[in-house]
Design a protein around this motif. Structure first.
Motif, PDB file in Angstrom:
ATOM      1  N   GLU A 399       1.313  -1.225  -0.055  1.00 17.87           N
ATOM      2  CA  GLU A 399      -0.195  -0.187  -0.503  1.00 17.87           C
ATOM      3  C   GLU A 399       0.713   1.233  -0.017  1.00 17.87           C
ATOM      4  O   GLU A 399       1.394   1.476   0.915  1.00 17.87           O
ATOM      5  CB  GLU A 399      -0.648   0.345   1.201  1.00 17.87           C
ATOM      6  N   ARG A 400       0.812   1.964  -1.354  1.00 17.40           N
ATOM      7  CA  ARG A 400       1.251   3.515  -1.118  1.00 17.40           C
ATOM      8  C   ARG A 400       0.852   4.144  -0.043  1.00 17.40           C
ATOM      9  O   ARG A 400      -0.524   4.628   0.140  1.00 17.40           O
ATOM     10  CB  ARG A 400       1.596   3.962  -2.347  1.00 17.40           C
ATOM     11  N   PRO A 401       1.563   5.397   0.974  1.00 16.95           N
ATOM     12  CA  PRO A 401       1.907   6.444   1.418  1.00 16.95           C
ATOM     13  C   PRO A 401       0.096   7.090   0.428  1.00 16.95           C
ATOM     14  O   PRO A 401       0.594   7.446  -0.621  1.00 16.95           O
ATOM     15  CB  PRO A 401       2.358   7.189   1.135  1.00 16.95           C
ATOM     16  N   GLN A 402      -0.753   8.034   1.549  1.00 20.03           N
ATOM     17  CA  GLN A 402      -2.002   8.683   1.187  1.00 20.03           C
ATOM     18  C   GLN A 402      -1.186   9.786   0.043  1.00 20.03           C
ATOM     19  O   GLN A 402      -1.282  10.001  -1.355  1.00 20.03           O
ATOM     20  CB  GLN A 402      -2.300   9.951   1.551  1.00 20.03           C
ATOM     21  N   ASN A 403      -0.303  10.494   0.052  1.00 18.22           N
ATOM     22  CA  ASN A 403       0.569  11.569  -0.668  1.00 18.22           C
ATOM     23  C   ASN A 403       1.870  11.148  -2.256  1.00 18.22           C
ATOM     24  O   ASN A 403       2.088  12.302  -2.643  1.00 18.22           O
ATOM     25  CB  ASN A 403       1.252  12.118   0.330  1.00 18.22           C
ATOM     26  N   GLN A 404       1.473   9.827  -1.926  1.00 13.97           N
ATOM     27  CA  GLN A 404       2.347   9.367  -3.295  1.00 13.97           C
ATOM     28  C   GLN A 404       1.528   8.665  -3.896  1.00 13.97           C
ATOM     29  O   GLN A 404       1.622   8.129  -5.169  1.00 13.97           O
ATOM     30  CB  GLN A 404       3.190   8.248  -2.703  1.00 13.97           C
ATOM     31  N   GLN A 405       0.105   8.585  -4.165  1.00 10.74           N
ATOM     32  CA  GLN A 405      -0.687   7.422  -4.990  1.00 10.74           C
ATOM     33  C   GLN A 405      -1.247   8.821  -5.912  1.00 10.74           C
ATOM     34  O   GLN A 405      -1.576   7.964  -7.121  1.00 10.74           O
ATOM     35  CB  GLN A 405      -2.485   7.446  -3.750  1.00 10.74           C
ATOM     36  N   SER A 406      -1.290   9.373  -6.329  1.00 10.27           N
ATOM     37  CA  SER A 406      -1.393  10.364  -7.208  1.00 10.27           C
ATOM     38  C   SER A 406       0.202  10.305  -8.311  1.00 10.27           C
ATOM     39  O   SER A 406       0.153  10.883  -9.135  1.00 10.27           O
ATOM     40  CB  SER A 406      -1.870  12.337  -7.342  1.00 10.27           C
ATOM     41  N   LEU A 407       1.335  10.484  -7.281  1.00 15.73           N
ATOM     42  CA  LEU A 407       1.776  10.019  -8.292  1.00 15.73           C
ATOM     43  C   LEU A 407       2.975   8.754  -9.271  1.00 15.73           C
ATOM     44  O   LEU A 407       2.456   7.827  -9.280  1.00 15.73           O
ATOM     45  CB  LEU A 407       3.878  10.442  -7.522  1.00 15.73           C
ATOM     46  N   LEU A 408       3.644   8.796 -10.104  1.00 15.48           N
ATOM     47  CA  LEU A 408       4.008   8.186 -11.223  1.00 15.48           C
ATOM     48  C   LEU A 408       5.365   7.631 -10.500  1.00 15.48           C
ATOM     49  O   LEU A 408       6.240   7.650 -10.111  1.00 15.48           O
ATOM     50  CB  LEU A 408       4.360   8.317 -12.500  1.00 15.48           C
ATOM     51  N   GLN A 409       5.287   5.891 -10.726  1.00 13.81           N
ATOM     52  CA  GLN A 409       6.146   5.267 -10.270  1.00 13.81           C
ATOM     53  C   GLN A 409       6.212   3.257 -11.082  1.00 13.81           C
ATOM     54  O   GLN A 409       5.037   3.144 -11.377  1.00 13.81           O
ATOM     55  CB  GLN A 409       6.057   5.054  -8.581  1.00 13.81           C
ATOM     56  N   ALA A 410       7.306   3.138 -11.496  1.00 14.73           N
ATOM     57  CA  ALA A 410       6.792   1.969 -11.988  1.00 14.73           C
ATOM     58  C   ALA A 410       6.295   0.498 -11.705  1.00 14.73           C
ATOM     59  O   ALA A 410       6.185   0.545 -10.255  1.00 14.73           O
ATOM     60  CB  ALA A 410       8.450   1.301 -12.231  1.00 14.73           C
ATOM     61  N   PHE A 411       4.852   0.614 -12.131  1.00 13.05           N
ATOM     62  CA  PHE A 411       4.594  -0.719 -11.861  1.00 13.05           C
ATOM     63  C   PHE A 411       3.690  -0.329 -10.429  1.00 13.05           C
ATOM     64  O   PHE A 411       3.414  -0.909  -9.557  1.00 13.05           O
ATOM     65  CB  PHE A 411       5.119  -1.778 -11.677  1.00 13.05           C
ATOM     66  N   SER A 412       2.786   0.923 -10.520  1.00 17.31           N
ATOM     67  CA  SER A 412       1.809   1.541  -9.167  1.00 17.31           C
ATOM     68  C   SER A 412       0.987   2.087  -9.929  1.00 17.31           C
ATOM     69  O   SER A 412       0.756   2.332 -10.853  1.00 17.31           O
ATOM     70  CB  SER A 412       2.695   2.778  -8.925  1.00 17.31           C
ATOM     71  N   PHE A 413       0.011   1.810  -9.226  1.00 13.66           N
ATOM     72  CA  PHE A 413      -1.117   2.214  -9.733  1.00 13.66           C
ATOM     73  C   PHE A 413      -2.238   2.544  -8.641  1.00 13.66           C
ATOM     74  O   PHE A 413      -2.554   1.587  -7.502  1.00 13.66           O
ATOM     75  CB  PHE A 413      -1.980   1.072 -10.416  1.00 13.66           C
ATOM     76  N   GLY A 414      -2.080   3.769  -8.993  1.00  9.87           N
ATOM     77  CA  GLY A 414      -3.686   4.033  -7.141  1.00  9.87           C
ATOM     78  C   GLY A 414      -2.712   3.577  -5.964  1.00  9.87           C
ATOM     79  O   GLY A 414      -1.988   4.209  -5.728  1.00  9.87           O
ATOM     80  N   PRO A 415      -3.747   2.935  -5.424  1.00 12.30           N
ATOM     81  CA  PRO A 415      -3.422   2.615  -3.988  1.00 12.30           C
ATOM     82  C   PRO A 415      -1.810   1.859  -3.314  1.00 12.30           C
ATOM     83  O   PRO A 415      -1.758   1.355  -2.783  1.00 12.30           O
ATOM     84  CB  PRO A 415      -3.834   1.962  -2.908  1.00 12.30           C
TER      85      PRO A 415
END
Length: 688
Positions: A399-415
């Motif tokens: 689970e990604r931190p709330q403040n990172q969920q809109s940022l782009l990161q490889a193989f990451s989508f939403g939460p």
């Protein structure tokens, strides 16, 4: 004095971003020196290495390849002496001494020389040169390297048909023992049995070897195919003994890897997937070297890497190139706990629609190791029906931190941040999950109700397992579907196809994607230690600049200009202004390009800006201004294309005597310019 024809056919006005003005030359023919080298190493070069060498375009490229070739075979690369090279050249010298006489060419290039260079001196070499009943022949006896699939011991026979010319390799299954015997009235009708008996009287060992190169053969049981199998194994020995992995991508990374890296090519695994973010396709990638080497620094282990990424279209034109330094630091405890766990470098970047080949080069500067990978990808335009991305097979999700969920990161989508590796392997007792994205149609309508997942056996395409997932229950953001975890423990270890289908309202198949997977019978830790970074949410300046560059270098100038002007409104920086200047030049809006670039050059004195200014002046036929700036640039640093362009300007002003010194200097830097050399001779002849 006649007016001299300018270099229009020689110089291509194409600075833009690639460099200014390049000469268009095809691949040069192999020089005598390089053809001789290729003949000399024929016994030990692999088919891929040979193919790559023949594709190289210049003698300089071939010389670099030769260094890599020998470095790959050096058993002790940390010493000054390459023992393999030294031993091989000793074999060449001995082969020339032993086999040149009577052959008409160097002994190392004969059939005896081929096997002598490949295998070294035989344990025993018996000569039958003066027997009245035999053609001159040699019987060689070798101990085989069983780890490469050779028998423990084997023979080779070389004979001289008709008693003259070069010796050739005897083939037991084709020639038979009768080929070794000189015909006579007494031996005119020798069959195989009689020939074998005749040889046996001379040498039982020779007689048996004439039936099969594998010791122990008898006339009644000899298998002629055993010798053919042996010879095939010998011919493929270079592929078994020498790692040709470096050669597979050599054409991709040549010129980017220094010679002192040549002996340290590291194999790797690579995987890439396309996902849409705010409607923009991004290429997500993971690059996993099979070996990671570090140096120690106090309580840490460290490694410094250069990562180079290049995008080429189907015509091999570069559309974007990127280089960055990555430092990897681990505590001593982290390093010791790492064990055999996979290391992975991961990131993402945007791509415009089209078909591309992507190149990745990873250089470990700490210990001078390197690895490379390439990937073909197609970014389609929306079609009449929705489609699917390739499935992402993950082993865990965080689970990604709330403040990172809109940022782009490889193989990451939403939460969620998903953990995967580049291998198509599913370890035993491991649950996996799937992430897949629905790509909308032209109408942007997606009428789908379910995702059907089918596991098929690769051997016969039969169904091993199948089930469906309701789309509404597994949908995340931006039409990302996440199945959650499921087990494949009920499948035996084997090769499978994982098939994902999008089902419509009437259960019809709208789209299907397939992945090959391997179910293992053992466990390993599939989650890698990942090195990745965060990027601002799209649209962002970084991604837009990448896209603008791709549009520009693919010739889509209006799209590039529109995007670049939007970037400039947000951030007015030299890089953006230079790109706009290049785009305006490409659109033949030369004066507008100058209006953009001249103030930038006056402020920054940037060399790349100056080159585009020169090209604008050349196209506006303002030769004197171009000459003034070219002279200034050449005082700072000598460049081949600038020398040729300056000569072009003087020829346009009908001043060939001023063009000649620059052509001379150009040829001194690179003599391999036949068109420039021809032009130089024409000018010399006409100004006399």
């Amino acid at each position: 004095m006649k007016k001299i024809r300018p270099i229009k056919a020689v110089i291509i006005l194409n600075l833009i971003i690639l460099s200014i003005l390049s000469l268009l030359f095809g691949r040069s023919e192999l020089s005598v020196k390089h053809q001789e080298w290729l003949d000399l190493i024929k016994p030990i070069i692999t088919p891929i290495e040979r193919e790559v060498f023949l594709k190289l375009r210049t003698d300089q490229e071939r010389e670099r390849f030769i260094i890599f070739f020998w470095k790959q075979r050096d058993p002790r690369p940390d010493t000054e002496v390459n023992e393999f090279y030294q031993e091989y050249m000793d074999r060449v010298t001995k082969a020339d001494l032993l086999f040149t006489a009577g052959s008409g060419r160097k002994g190392s290039l004969t059939q005896r020389g081929y096997y002598f260079l490949l295998l070294g001196p035989p344990l025993e070499r018996q000569l039958f040169l003066t027997h009245s009943g035999l053609w001159p022949l040699e019987l060689w006896f070798y101990k085989g390297e069983e780890k490469y699939g050779l028998p423990p011991y084997f023979y080779l026979i070389f004979y001289q048909p008709q008693g003259q010319g070069d010796y050739r390799l005897f083939l037991p299954g084709i020639d038979g023992p009768e080929k070794l015997i000189i015909p006579s009235l007494n031996r005119a009708n020798f069959d195989r049995q009689a020939a074998y008996n005749f040889l046996r009287q001379i040498s039982p060992e020779l007689a048996n070897a004439s039936l099969s190169f594998i010791p122990g053969a008898q006339l009644s049981s000899a298998n002629p195919l055993s010798s053919e199998t042996l010879l095939a194994s010998l011919r493929s020995l270079p592929e078994k003994k020498f790692n040709e992995a470096y050669a597979r991508h050599y054409l991709d990374y040549q010129g980017l890897v220094e010679v002192d890296y040549a002996d340290r090519y590291i194999e790797s695994n690579f995987r890439g997937l396309i996902f849409l973010h705010q409607g923009q396709p991004f290429f997500h990638w993971t690059f996993e070297p099979t070996v990671m080497s570090f140096s120690e620094e106090k309580a840490q282990v460290i490694a410094f890497y250069d990562l180079i990424i290049k995008i080429e279209d189907r015509q091999a034109k570069t559309l974007w190139q990127h280089k960055e330094e990555i430092s990897v630091r681990l505590t001593r405890e982290e390093f010791e706990n790492q064990g055999k766990r996979i290391f992975a470098f991961q990131d993402l970047f945007p791509l415009i629609p089209g078909k591309y080949r992507l190149y990745f080069l990873l250089k470990n500067k700490t210990v001078k190791e390197f690895s490379s990978a390439s990937w073909e990808v197609e970014i389609p335009n929306p079609g009449p029906k929705p489609s699917l991305s390739q499935p992402l097979i993950y082993f865990s999700r965080e689970e990604r931190p709330q403040n990172q969920q809109s940022l782009l990161q490889a193989f990451s989508f939403g939460p969620w941040l998903y953990r995967l590796n580049a291998r198509a392997e599913i370890p035993a007792s491991t649950k996996i999950g799937l992430v897949i994205q629905i790509w909308p149609s032209l109408t942007n309508n997606i009428e789908a109700r379910a995702l059907k997942i089918t596991i098929r056996r690769a051997a016969d395409n039969s169904i091993a397992k199948t089930w469906e997932e309701n789309i509404d229950k597994i949908r995340l953001i931006e039409n990302i579907l996440d199945t959650g975890f499921f087990s494949l423990d009920d499948l035996k270890a084997d090769y499978y196809f994982l098939e994902v289908s999008l089902l419509g309202p009437n259960h019809e198949i709208l789209a299907t994607k397939k992945e090959k997977i391997i179910k293992l019978n053992h466990y390993y830790q599939p989650n890698p230690r990942v090195f990745s970074r965060l990027h601002p949410a799209f649209p962002n300046i970084e991604s837009q600049q990448i896209l603008a560059t791709q549009y520009f270098l693919s010739g889509q100038y209006q799209e590039a200009l529109k995007l670049s002007e939007a970037i400039l409104k947000v951030r007015d920086d030299p890089e953006s202004r230079l790109l706009i200047g290049k785009i305006l030049f490409a659109l033949k809006r030369y004066q507008e390009s100058l209006n953009f670039l001249i103030p930038l050059y006056e402020k920054s004195q940037n060399r790349e800006v100056a080159k585009v200014i020169v090209l604008n002046w050349v196209n506006l036929r303002e030769w004197d201004k171009a000459i003034t700036l070219l002279n200034k640039l050449l005082q700072e640093a000598t460049e081949l294309t600038l020398l040729n362009l300056l000569a072009e300007c003087y020829l346009q002003l009908n001043q060939p005597e001023k063009a000649l010194p620059w052509l001379k200097k150009s040829l001194e830097l690179d003599p391999d310019q036949p068109q420039i050399k021809k032009l130089q001779e024409e000018i010399k002849a006409k100004i006399k």
